[in-house]
Scaffold this motif. Structure first.
Motif, PDB file in Angstrom:
ATOM      1  N   ASP A 110     -37.101 -22.345  55.897  1.00  0.00           N
ATOM      2  CA  ASP A 110     -35.938 -22.976  56.512  1.00  0.00           C
ATOM      3  C   ASP A 110     -34.947 -23.420  55.442  1.00  0.00           C
ATOM      4  OD1 ASP A 110     -37.078 -25.292  55.429  1.00  0.00           O
ATOM      5  OD2 ASP A 110     -37.988 -25.897  57.328  1.00  0.00           O
ATOM      6  N   ALA A 111     -33.994 -24.231  55.829  1.00  0.00           N
ATOM      7  CA  ALA A 111     -32.935 -24.638  54.904  1.00  0.00           C
ATOM      8  C   ALA A 111     -33.402 -25.676  53.894  1.00  0.00           C
ATOM      9  CB  ALA A 111     -31.733 -25.164  55.684  1.00  0.00           C
ATOM     10  N   GLY A 112     -34.574 -26.241  54.090  1.00  0.00           N
ATOM     11  CA  GLY A 112     -35.134 -27.173  53.118  1.00  0.00           C
ATOM     12  C   GLY A 112     -34.183 -28.314  52.800  1.00  0.00           C
ATOM     13  N   THR A 113     -33.973 -28.566  51.515  1.00  0.00           N
ATOM     14  CA  THR A 113     -33.141 -29.686  51.098  1.00  0.00           C
ATOM     15  C   THR A 113     -31.670 -29.487  51.449  1.00  0.00           C
ATOM     16  OG1 THR A 113     -32.838 -28.755  48.880  1.00  0.00           O
ATOM     17  CG2 THR A 113     -34.698 -30.252  49.197  1.00  0.00           C
ATOM     18  N   LEU A 114     -31.253 -28.244  51.656  1.00  0.00           N
ATOM     19  CA  LEU A 114     -29.870 -27.989  52.042  1.00  0.00           C
ATOM     20  C   LEU A 114     -29.549 -28.654  53.380  1.00  0.00           C
ATOM     21  CD1 LEU A 114     -27.105 -26.621  51.804  1.00  0.00           C
ATOM     22  CD2 LEU A 114     -28.158 -24.490  52.609  1.00  0.00           C
ATOM     23  N   ALA A 115     -30.538 -28.772  54.262  1.00  0.00           N
ATOM     24  CA  ALA A 115     -30.308 -29.392  55.568  1.00  0.00           C
ATOM     25  C   ALA A 115     -29.820 -30.825  55.406  1.00  0.00           C
ATOM     26  CB  ALA A 115     -31.589 -29.348  56.398  1.00  0.00           C
ATOM     27  N   GLY A 116     -30.439 -31.577  54.503  1.00  0.00           N
ATOM     28  CA  GLY A 116     -30.024 -32.954  54.278  1.00  0.00           C
ATOM     29  C   GLY A 116     -28.626 -33.055  53.691  1.00  0.00           C
ATOM     30  N   VAL A 117     -28.305 -32.133  52.774  1.00  0.00           N
ATOM     31  CA  VAL A 117     -26.960 -32.106  52.195  1.00  0.00           C
ATOM     32  C   VAL A 117     -25.924 -31.868  53.285  1.00  0.00           C
ATOM     33  CG1 VAL A 117     -25.416 -30.861  50.632  1.00  0.00           C
ATOM     34  CG2 VAL A 117     -27.767 -31.348  49.930  1.00  0.00           C
ATOM     35  N   LEU A 118     -26.210 -30.912  54.157  1.00  0.00           N
ATOM     36  CA  LEU A 118     -25.258 -30.588  55.217  1.00  0.00           C
ATOM     37  C   LEU A 118     -25.075 -31.757  56.176  1.00  0.00           C
ATOM     38  CD1 LEU A 118     -26.274 -26.892  56.005  1.00  0.00           C
ATOM     39  CD2 LEU A 118     -24.222 -27.686  54.809  1.00  0.00           C
ATOM     40  N   GLU A 119     -26.164 -32.401  56.545  1.00  0.00           N
ATOM     41  CA  GLU A 119     -26.047 -33.544  57.455  1.00  0.00           C
ATOM     42  C   GLU A 119     -25.195 -34.643  56.823  1.00  0.00           C
ATOM     43  OE1 GLU A 119     -28.706 -36.997  59.635  1.00  0.00           O
ATOM     44  OE2 GLU A 119     -29.723 -35.239  58.800  1.00  0.00           O
ATOM     45  N   HIS A 120     -25.441 -34.907  55.543  1.00  0.00           N
ATOM     46  CA  HIS A 120     -24.666 -35.933  54.841  1.00  0.00           C
ATOM     47  C   HIS A 120     -23.182 -35.577  54.797  1.00  0.00           C
ATOM     48  CE1 HIS A 120     -23.982 -39.222  52.019  1.00  0.00           C
ATOM     49  NE2 HIS A 120     -23.307 -38.386  51.247  1.00  0.00           N
ATOM     50  N   ARG A 121     -22.891 -34.270  54.795  1.00  0.00           N
ATOM     51  CA  ARG A 121     -21.491 -33.815  54.737  1.00  0.00           C
ATOM     52  C   ARG A 121     -20.874 -33.641  56.122  1.00  0.00           C
ATOM     53  NH1 ARG A 121     -19.981 -32.302  49.205  1.00  0.00           N
ATOM     54  NH2 ARG A 121     -18.104 -31.570  50.234  1.00  0.00           N
ATOM     55  N   GLY A 122     -21.598 -34.052  57.173  1.00  0.00           N
ATOM     56  CA  GLY A 122     -21.031 -34.017  58.507  1.00  0.00           C
ATOM     57  C   GLY A 122     -21.272 -32.754  59.291  1.00  0.00           C
ATOM     58  N   PHE A 123     -22.325 -32.005  58.925  1.00  0.00           N
ATOM     59  CA  PHE A 123     -22.684 -30.797  59.650  1.00  0.00           C
ATOM     60  C   PHE A 123     -23.953 -31.022  60.470  1.00  0.00           C
ATOM     61  CE2 PHE A 123     -20.195 -29.085  56.143  1.00  0.00           C
ATOM     62  CZ  PHE A 123     -19.487 -28.040  56.727  1.00  0.00           C
ATOM     63  N   ALA A 124     -23.947 -30.557  61.706  1.00  0.00           N
ATOM     64  CA  ALA A 124     -25.168 -30.459  62.496  1.00  0.00           C
ATOM     65  C   ALA A 124     -25.696 -29.037  62.329  1.00  0.00           C
ATOM     66  CB  ALA A 124     -24.882 -30.753  63.964  1.00  0.00           C
ATOM     67  N   LEU A 125     -26.913 -28.907  61.817  1.00  0.00           N
ATOM     68  CA  LEU A 125     -27.478 -27.592  61.502  1.00  0.00           C
ATOM     69  C   LEU A 125     -28.340 -27.091  62.644  1.00  0.00           C
ATOM     70  CD1 LEU A 125     -28.014 -25.294  59.451  1.00  0.00           C
ATOM     71  CD2 LEU A 125     -29.932 -26.661  58.588  1.00  0.00           C
ATOM     72  N   ASN A 126     -28.032 -25.898  63.122  1.00  0.00           N
ATOM     73  CA  ASN A 126     -28.808 -25.253  64.177  1.00  0.00           C
ATOM     74  C   ASN A 126     -29.287 -23.893  63.692  1.00  0.00           C
ATOM     75  OD1 ASN A 126     -28.351 -27.095  66.641  1.00  0.00           O
ATOM     76  ND2 ASN A 126     -26.293 -26.804  65.826  1.00  0.00           N
ATOM     77  N   TYR A 127     -30.493 -23.512  64.126  1.00  0.00           N
ATOM     78  CA  TYR A 127     -31.105 -22.261  63.690  1.00  0.00           C
ATOM     79  C   TYR A 127     -30.977 -21.182  64.755  1.00  0.00           C
ATOM     80  CZ  TYR A 127     -33.320 -24.747  59.823  1.00  0.00           C
ATOM     81  OH  TYR A 127     -33.545 -25.470  58.674  1.00  0.00           O
ATOM     82  N   LEU A 128     -30.668 -19.989  64.304  1.00  0.00           N
ATOM     83  CA  LEU A 128     -30.790 -18.786  65.117  1.00  0.00           C
ATOM     84  C   LEU A 128     -31.940 -17.972  64.545  1.00  0.00           C
ATOM     85  CD1 LEU A 128     -27.047 -17.669  65.412  1.00  0.00           C
ATOM     86  CD2 LEU A 128     -28.432 -18.783  67.171  1.00  0.00           C
ATOM     87  N   GLU A 129     -32.865 -17.546  65.407  1.00  0.00           N
ATOM     88  CA  GLU A 129     -34.032 -16.803  64.955  1.00  0.00           C
ATOM     89  C   GLU A 129     -33.718 -15.315  64.948  1.00  0.00           C
ATOM     90  OE1 GLU A 129     -36.364 -18.500  63.717  1.00  0.00           O
ATOM     91  OE2 GLU A 129     -35.833 -20.462  64.564  1.00  0.00           O
ATOM     92  N   ALA A 130     -33.688 -14.726  63.764  1.00  0.00           N
ATOM     93  CA  ALA A 130     -33.400 -13.300  63.626  1.00  0.00           C
ATOM     94  C   ALA A 130     -34.430 -12.484  64.392  1.00  0.00           C
ATOM     95  CB  ALA A 130     -33.406 -12.903  62.155  1.00  0.00           C
ATOM     96  N   GLY A 131     -33.971 -11.466  65.081  1.00  0.00           N
ATOM     97  CA  GLY A 131     -34.872 -10.611  65.838  1.00  0.00           C
ATOM     98  C   GLY A 131     -35.209 -11.147  67.215  1.00  0.00           C
TER      99      GLY A 131
END
Length: 255
Positions: A34-55
């Motif tokens: 998954d996005a790992g530590t990038l998820a926390g960075v994005l949330e702090h920057r005002g992004f809500a992160l959602n996953y799309l499952e390939a396939g």
């Protein structure tokens, strides 16, 4: 689209603070990458992160995201005959990039970006598995990748790619000349991993057990190396991701 608990909580926090959360979409190929530590960075920057499952999922929401993340996985981006969904995935990424959606590709995601820009993606002469320092180009040192200079980061890939025309090489290793490239301020491709937290290494060791057995990898060493190098890599990764997002903000303000 998986509207996960983390994204839900981010939206609730944003609403309570009177903020409008931006929409980040991650294309995920395997659950534990998954996005790992990038998820926390994005949330702090005002992004809500959602996953799309390939396939599995319809990937079209990625075309209109405020930011796109294309994550790693154990398949080859060129294996369209074996995994037909890759055709739709590459078309989706290409559309997003052409529309100016800020896009970061990690590992398989970087190979997808290389393919979208017309470069050849193919098996490397040697698998690269373990922690190593990147050799940064002059452009790399002046880019967000300057954050990882002198820091060991995790390589976990058997494929490589030619440098796409019009892009800028940022980093190399002896085994893999093209470890990272950029295309303007909004597209960043990273073959290596700075997003994997130490605590998640065991998930990767379990999930990639066949690959590791075939590679005769020393799992005890991999655990020890993760404990030794992941904290600094994650810290550098936070700076790398934030600097990249700052560059996107600056380019948008100047436009």
């Amino acid at each position: 689209m998986e509207f996960n608990l983390q994204a839900q909580n981010a939206l609730l926090r944003g609403a309570s603070e009177g903020r409008i959360m931006k929409n980040a979409v991650a294309i995920r190929h395997i659950a534990f990458e998954d996005a790992g530590t990038l998820a926390g960075v994005l949330e702090h920057r005002g992004f809500a992160l959602n996953y799309l499952e390939a396939g599995v999922d319809d990937l079209s929401p990625a075309k209109s995201a405020d930011l796109l993340v294309v994550l790693g996985g154990p398949i080859g981006i060129y294996e369209v005959d074996r995994y037909p969904f890759l055709k739709q995935e590459l078309a989706t990424i290409e559309t997003a990039v052409k529309k100016g959606v800020p896009t970061i590709g990690i590992c398989l995601g970087s190979q997808a970006l290389a393919a979208v820009f017309g470069a050849r993606v193919y098996p490397n002469l040697q698998k690269e598995l373990g922690w190593d320092e990147m050799t940064l180009t002059k452009e790399g040192r002046a880019s967000p990748l300057g954050a990882i200079e002198g820091v060991r980061v995790l390589n976990w890939h058997g494929d490589t790619f030619d440098l796409p025309l019009g892009t800028t090489r940022l980093a190399s290793t002896k085994i893999t000349p093209n470890q990272a490239f950029s295309y303007g301020p909004k597209v960043l491709a990273l073959q290596f991993h700075v997003e994997l937290p130490q605590r998640d290494m065991e998930r990767w060791l379990i999930g990639h057990t066949l690959e590791l057995a075939n590679s005769k990898a020393d799992l005890a060493k991999m655990r020890a190396d993760a404990a030794r190098f992941a904290p600094a890599a994650n810290q550098a990764g936070h700076r790398l991701f934030n600097d990249w997002l700052d560059g996107i903000t600056a380019s948008s303000a100047a436009a």
